[in-house]
Enzyme design. Structure first.
Site, mmCIF file in Angstrom:
data_model
loop_
_atom_site.group_PDB
_atom_site.id
_atom_site.type_symbol
_atom_site.label_atom_id
_atom_site.label_comp_id
_atom_site.label_asym_id
_atom_site.label_seq_id
_atom_site.Cartn_x
_atom_site.Cartn_y
_atom_site.Cartn_z
ATOM 1 N N GLY A 125 0.826 -1.209 0.000
ATOM 2 C CA GLY A 125 0.000 0.000 0.000
ATOM 3 C C GLY A 125 0.851 1.245 0.000
ATOM 4 O O GLY A 125 2.053 1.218 0.283
ATOM 5 N N GLY A 159 -0.021 8.873 2.536
ATOM 6 C CA GLY A 159 0.543 10.210 2.574
ATOM 7 C C GLY A 159 1.936 10.276 3.167
ATOM 8 O O GLY A 159 2.708 11.185 2.868
ATOM 9 N N VAL A 205 4.100 0.786 2.177
ATOM 10 C CA VAL A 205 4.198 -0.447 2.966
ATOM 11 C C VAL A 205 4.495 -1.597 2.009
ATOM 12 O O VAL A 205 3.810 -1.764 0.997
ATOM 13 C CB VAL A 205 2.901 -0.739 3.756
ATOM 14 C CG1 VAL A 205 3.062 -2.006 4.593
ATOM 15 C CG2 VAL A 205 2.533 0.435 4.644
ATOM 16 N N LYS A 239 7.221 -0.660 6.636
ATOM 17 C CA LYS A 239 6.653 0.651 6.323
ATOM 18 C C LYS A 239 7.804 1.619 6.115
ATOM 19 O O LYS A 239 8.635 1.818 7.012
ATOM 20 C CB LYS A 239 5.745 1.140 7.453
ATOM 21 C CG LYS A 239 5.117 2.512 7.172
ATOM 22 C CD LYS A 239 4.254 2.982 8.322
ATOM 23 C CE LYS A 239 2.940 2.250 8.375
ATOM 24 N NZ LYS A 239 2.005 2.678 7.306
ATOM 25 N N ASP A 254 -4.792 9.194 15.559
ATOM 26 C CA ASP A 254 -5.287 9.145 14.181
ATOM 27 C C ASP A 254 -6.043 7.833 13.931
ATOM 28 O O ASP A 254 -5.825 7.164 12.936
ATOM 29 C CB ASP A 254 -4.126 9.281 13.197
ATOM 30 C CG ASP A 254 -4.612 9.589 11.773
ATOM 31 O OD1 ASP A 254 -3.869 9.273 10.824
ATOM 32 O OD2 ASP A 254 -5.726 10.116 11.611
#
Length: 745
Positions: A18, A21, A25, A40, A141
């Protein structure tokens, strides 16, 4: 990053999972351990950023990565490693087999998820949030993309620390220029939007937004314009979820609306209260209202009842020295010390006429803040078990604090306290004792002999006295500290119970097994009453109860308690937590003692698999489980297999721990035992003598373990028909034991 394919000569990137922003990953292979992981990679730190900004980014990344790596809970993604490679910061995490909630919604064509799935997700995430919030960590978040549901139904929260990293370095203003507070607009709390300080209740609000979306198909404020969404969070009351979907339970509707309260005080007090309300709703379908103060605890999913905690328990830390089994050490009350106000030293009335020393100039606030950050970095290293590095940080901070603030300033003494802790954890008990003594004397001068921080230092003195084998002195110190704690804080205060727990542990080392058992039972009952039956401290004491039962030869009871502790730790901490795995190991020990070696063998095989997956094949705890496997192979008469296992474990321990390490020598003795049972007594004698020589060199000629090794040697000589030599060895052992008994108290 993709071009190199290999990070730090260890992590080989395989394919992109993936992109977001803050970076990418990748699915990767850990070449060292042969396992699949997720990597990541944050955006490269190129020349577009000034050096000061890059420095801040690196420091914040390392700090937050250490904190994330220290989290151990089934509901939190495991962070294995972190670092920097070619200007790219990276995190290595467990590779999850599942879909995040955003993907599940897309798979379902943006229709809401089934009600039973929504409630189950709510329950699991509440448990994970309760754990992380108790570690002092706020996610900042939470959103559907950061919550994963695995193929087996387990729910995990991802990216702890990443959102905080963005907030700390000002990603939104420095990188995007929008000036919007850190967070995703559809899931931001009103206090985040206003730029006010946030705590765990901000996460609860964001989680309420997530639950609203997966239950109804859309977030509570679903507008195209970001500013309209932010204004909705701040000023608009959301519609009840049941207006969009009437099949939702009434209790769930009320919980979500309470989570979405504009003021933090209107939300559930904490995630544990949220979890209790979900559990109560699932079982009774009744609504449990939110209250602004800590509520009376209701029945939890385990069927236990936890009483209301006294006000002084709020914010208390767990007993980091209670059992020594937990890798994750929570910060004691004085360990995160920073200058929060003017420090006023204690004034002894008897010395009121003594002239004041020359006043030390006030240090610059920047220096104080820097030292506090470095102190906290040392704590993070300790949480990761990197005690030698943590010790270096704390020593340097202590020296600078002493120069800037004075030797008896609370911050200086807090750093010295941590120096003592790291010395204790790295096997330097004598040095730790000197450091703790210095801290205790300084705190007694400035805070008084009965101050909790003074008592904490004295209690650590008792702990390292026990490490040094000076159990009688440790007993005296624990007893004196306990008397003050009971007088000043009460018999049920967590610090009092921690001291009583340590006293019970020390009693067993003095050979007072019945006294140790009775006291441990009392402490376990008290901790269950005050902290709850599944609190980590309660379980640590129940573990000590099981140990005392084993020492008393009451193995059936010990097995039962160890099993109960292991099962409770699975539920409270997760199956892979170090404390859970330790309890399972003790279950195996108990089964072996009861002659149930077949069951022990099965348990150890599963434990070895889990230890290898979590810690690696050469980790001391993995090898300890393999040692247990070998012992039980021998008990079943499978001596060829037992000998092969003992030799393999011994070779790895010698390479990893050293030839004279106690664990290595235990394995070498097991090799000798196997050789003896196979009739190879000459080879066995060689191994027994190697063990005896190492123990004599390291422990001394009169140490009980050294003498036990010489007894093994004598027994082997008897088996070889060398009776005269055996008698001479037995005679030397008897003389040494008489000499040792004569030198006792």
């Amino acid at each position: 990053m993709a071009d190199t394919r290999l990070i730090q000569s260890r992590y080989r990137l395989l394919d992109l999972i993936g992109r977001g922003g803050m970076g990418e990953v990748w699915r990767a292979r850990d070449e060292s351990l042969g396992r699949q992981v997720a990597v990541k990679c944050l955006k490269p730190m190129g020349p577009q950023h000034d050096q000061a900004f890059t420095r801040v980014l690196r420091e914040r990344f390392r700090r937050e990565a250490r904190v994330a790596a220290a989290l151990q809970h089934r509901g939190v993604t495991v962070v294995h490693d972190f670092g920097e490679h070619d200007g790219v910061l990276y995190l290595v995490m467990e590779l999850l087999d599942g879909r995040n909630l955003s993907q599940l919604m897309e798979d379902n064509k943006q229709h809401p998820l089934p009600v039973e799935d929504v409630v189950d997700i709510a329950d699991q995430v509440a448990g994970a949030l309760a754990y992380t919030h108790e570690q002092g960590i706020v996610h900042r978040d939470l959103k559907p993309a950061n919550i994963m549901r695995l193929a087996d139904g387990t729910v995990k929260i991802c990216d702890f620390g990443i959102a905080r990293l963005g907030a700390d370095i000002g990603f939104t203003s420095r990188l995007t220029g929008t000036g919007i507070a850190m967070g995703t607009p559809h899931y931001m709390s009103p206090e985040q939007i206003s730029g006010d300080p946030v705590d765990q209740r901000s996460d609860l609000y964001s989680f309420g937004c997530v639950l609203y979306e997966i239950a109804t198909g859309a977030p509570p404020f679903d507008m195209e314009d970001a500013w309209a969404v932010l204004v909705g969070h701040r000023d608009t009351t959301p519609e009840p979820p049941r207006r969009h979907r009437d099949e939702l339970p009434a209790y769930f509707d009320r919980i979500v609306l309470d989570l979405l309260a504009k003021e933090p005080t209107g939300r559930p007090h904490d995630a544990r209260e949220l979890g209790r309300r979900i559990a109560a709703g699932r079982t009774s379908l009744t609504y449990v209202p939110t209250v602004a103060t800590p509520p009376v605890r209701r029945a939890d999913p385990l069927g236990s009842r936890e009483p209301r905690l006294p006000s002084w328990t709020r914010g208390m830390t767990t007993g980091h020295k209670a059992g020594g089994a937990s890798v994750l050490r929570t910060t004691p009350p004085d360990a995160a010390a920073g200058l929060t106000g003017e420090w006023i030293p204690r004034v002894d009335a008897r010395r009121a006429t003594t002239p004041r020393p020359t006043e030390r100039p006030t240090p610059p606030p920047e220096l104080v803040a820097t030292l506090t950050n470095r102190h906290n970095a040392g704590l993070s290293l300790g949480r990761l078990g990197r005690w030698a590095e943590a010790g270096e940080v704390h020593r340097s901070v202590a020296a600078e604090r002493e120069h800037a603030l004075g030797p008896d300033h609370p911050d200086t003494l807090a750093s010295r306290y941590e120096v003592g802790f790291t010395l204790s954890r790295t096997g330097r008990a004598s040095d730790a004792l000197r450091e703790y003594s210095r801290v205790a004397q300084g705190r007694e001068r400035t805070l008084g002999p009965d101050h909790p921080d003074t008592l904490a230092a004295r209690q650590e003195m008792a702990y390292v006295l026990g490490q040094l084998g000076r159990h009688f002195e440790a007993h005296q110190t624990y007893t004196s500290v306990l008397a003050v704690r009971e007088r000043t804080a009460g018999s049920d205060h967590p610090d009092t119970l921690r001291c009583r727990h340590n006293l019970a542990y020390n009693l067993s080392r003095l050979g007072r097994l019945e006294d140790s058992y009775r006291l441990a039972e009392e402490v376990a009952e008290a901790r269950a009453r005050v902290l709850g039956p599944t609190h980590p401290d309660t379980l640590v004491t129940r573990y000590e109860v099981a140990y005392a039962l084993g020492q008393l030869g009451r193995w059936p009871e010990a097995l039962q308690v160890y099993r109960e502790v292991a099962e409770a730790r699975v539920r409270a901490l997760g199956p892979d937590h170090p404390d859970t795995l330790t309890a399972r190991y003790e279950v195996g020990i108990s089964l072996g003692r009861l002659g149930r070696s077949g069951e022990a063998l099965d348990l150890y095989r599963h434990l070895i698999d889990d230890r290898t997956r979590v810690n690696g094949p050469a980790d001391p705890e993995t090898l300890r489980a393999r040692h247990g496997l070998g012992v039980n192979l021998g008990r079943l008469g499978r001596w060829e297999e037992a000998l092969a296992e003992a030799r393999d474990v011994c070779a790895i321990r010698e390479r990893v721990l050293g030839p004279d390490h106690p664990d290595t020598l235990v394995s070498r003795r097991e090799v000798a035992v196997g050789l003896g049972w196979l009739g190879r007594w000459t080879d066995a004698l060689t191994e027994y003598r190697r063990v005896a020589a190492s123990r004599e060199r390291v422990l001394g000629p009169d140490h009980p373990d050294t003498l036990a090794s010489h007894n093994d040697e004598a027994h082997c000589l008897e088996q070889l028909g060398r009776g005269a030599e055996a008698v001479e060895v037995y005679r030397r052992v008897a003389v040494a034991r008489q000499r040792g008994d004569g030198g006792g108290r």
